[in-house]
Design a protein around this motif. Structure first.
Motif, PDB file in Angstrom:
ATOM      1  N   TYR A 146       0.829  -1.202   0.000  1.00 37.16           N
ATOM      2  CA  TYR A 146       0.000   0.000   0.000  1.00 37.16           C
ATOM      3  C   TYR A 146       0.866   1.255   0.000  1.00 37.16           C
ATOM      4  CZ  TYR A 146      -4.237  -2.674   1.055  1.00 37.16           C
ATOM      5  OH  TYR A 146      -5.295  -3.544   0.998  1.00 37.16           O
ATOM      6  N   ALA A 158      -9.420   1.831   2.652  1.00 36.20           N
ATOM      7  CA  ALA A 158      -8.996   1.625   1.272  1.00 36.20           C
ATOM      8  C   ALA A 158      -9.067   2.918   0.454  1.00 36.20           C
ATOM      9  CB  ALA A 158      -9.844   0.540   0.623  1.00 36.20           C
ATOM     10  N   LEU A 187      -5.778   4.827   0.358  1.00 38.50           N
ATOM     11  CA  LEU A 187      -4.600   4.089  -0.083  1.00 38.50           C
ATOM     12  C   LEU A 187      -4.712   3.699  -1.543  1.00 38.50           C
ATOM     13  CD1 LEU A 187      -4.311   1.676   2.979  1.00 38.50           C
ATOM     14  CD2 LEU A 187      -3.065   3.811   2.638  1.00 38.50           C
ATOM     15  N   THR A 217      -2.683   0.709  -4.390  1.00 37.99           N
ATOM     16  CA  THR A 217      -1.821  -0.468  -4.456  1.00 37.99           C
ATOM     17  C   THR A 217      -0.730  -0.257  -5.501  1.00 37.99           C
ATOM     18  OG1 THR A 217      -3.660  -1.899  -3.824  1.00 37.99           O
ATOM     19  CG2 THR A 217      -1.763  -2.955  -4.864  1.00 37.99           C
ATOM     20  N   VAL A 273      -0.381  -5.792   0.718  1.00 30.75           N
ATOM     21  CA  VAL A 273      -1.792  -5.951   0.373  1.00 30.75           C
ATOM     22  C   VAL A 273      -2.299  -7.311   0.817  1.00 30.75           C
ATOM     23  CG1 VAL A 273      -3.432  -6.040  -1.542  1.00 30.75           C
ATOM     24  CG2 VAL A 273      -1.610  -4.317  -1.539  1.00 30.75           C
TER      25      VAL A 273
END
Length: 230
Positions: free
Chosen positions: A59, A73, A76, A78, A93
């Motif tokens: 993240y 989420a 953040l 990925t 993750v």
């Protein structure tokens, strides 16, 4: 021409025949050990190259994360990165997000989120304090920025008005340095008319009394971005 022929001396020792080098066979222990060492070296090198080139999903902060805030989420994103043995130091993750965890230190937007940056609320050493600022704010004063908080006493009043006079007590004083901005609340039209702006600062517990006294007292409060003029 006379040819001399050497004859063996009776009773003299006969020299032993010269030893011949033999090619090592597959059953020779030294050859087997060498083969094993080479095979292990090749395997270890292949594993190291494979590990270094493997990526892992971790993240990163989509926006600046400030201490005391919860993370979901939405804050953040990925990213796939090559971290090798350092992967365990970041929020992966595949491990998911910790339950009820809060940010313990500032994580800049785009920065990989360290696992140590999240923890329990009881581990926080700072508190959010709402500070009214009437002077113009630098555009660098945003959530996640570090600032110095100054107190500027009232000065320059006329003697007949009973206000504060210029003097030693009117010297501006830095209350706390290098504190983090958690949030900036700007009222409508603030930048045009110079109205007050409420800035939420993350202040160490030991510095709270001085900051509260300045907020409740006379004079004004000013914020200066750390690292130069903004």
């Amino acid at each position: 021409m006379t040819t001399t022929v050497e004859r063996p001396v009776p009773g003299a020792a006969t020299p032993p025949p010269a030893a011949r080098l033999r090619r090592p066979g597959w059953k020779d222990p030294r050859l087997l050990v060498g083969v094993v060492v080479v095979a292990l070296s090749v395997a270890l090198g292949s594993w190291a190259v494979s590990s270094a080139s493997r990526t892992v999903a971790v993240y990163a902060a989509g926006t600046a994360l400030t201490p005391g805030t919860t993370v979901g989420a939405a804050e953040l994103r990925t990213v796939e990165v090559r971290l090798g043995a350092q992967a365990d130091h970041y929020l992966r993750v595949e491990d998911g997000l910790p339950d009820e965890a809060v940010v313990l230190r500032t994580v800049a937007a785009g920065e990989l989120v360290p696992a140590a940056a999240l923890g329990a609320a009881a581990d926080l050493t700072v508190r959010a304090v709402a500070v009214p600022v009437t002077s113009g704010l630098s555009e660098r004063i945003v959530a996640g920025a570090d600032v110095d908080l100054w107190h500027v006493p009232e000065t320059g009043a006329e003697p007949s008005s009973g206000g504060a006079q210029d003097g030693p007590d009117a010297v501006p004083e830095m209350l706390v340095g290098g504190v983090t901005v958690a949030q900036v609340d700007e009222g409508e039209g603030t930048l045009v008319v110079g109205g007050p702006v409420t800035v939420h600062l993350l202040v160490e517990v030991d510095d709270l009394p001085a900051v509260f006294a300045a907020v409740a007292g006379e004079g004004t409060l000013a914020l200066v971005p750390v690292g130069g003029a903004g």
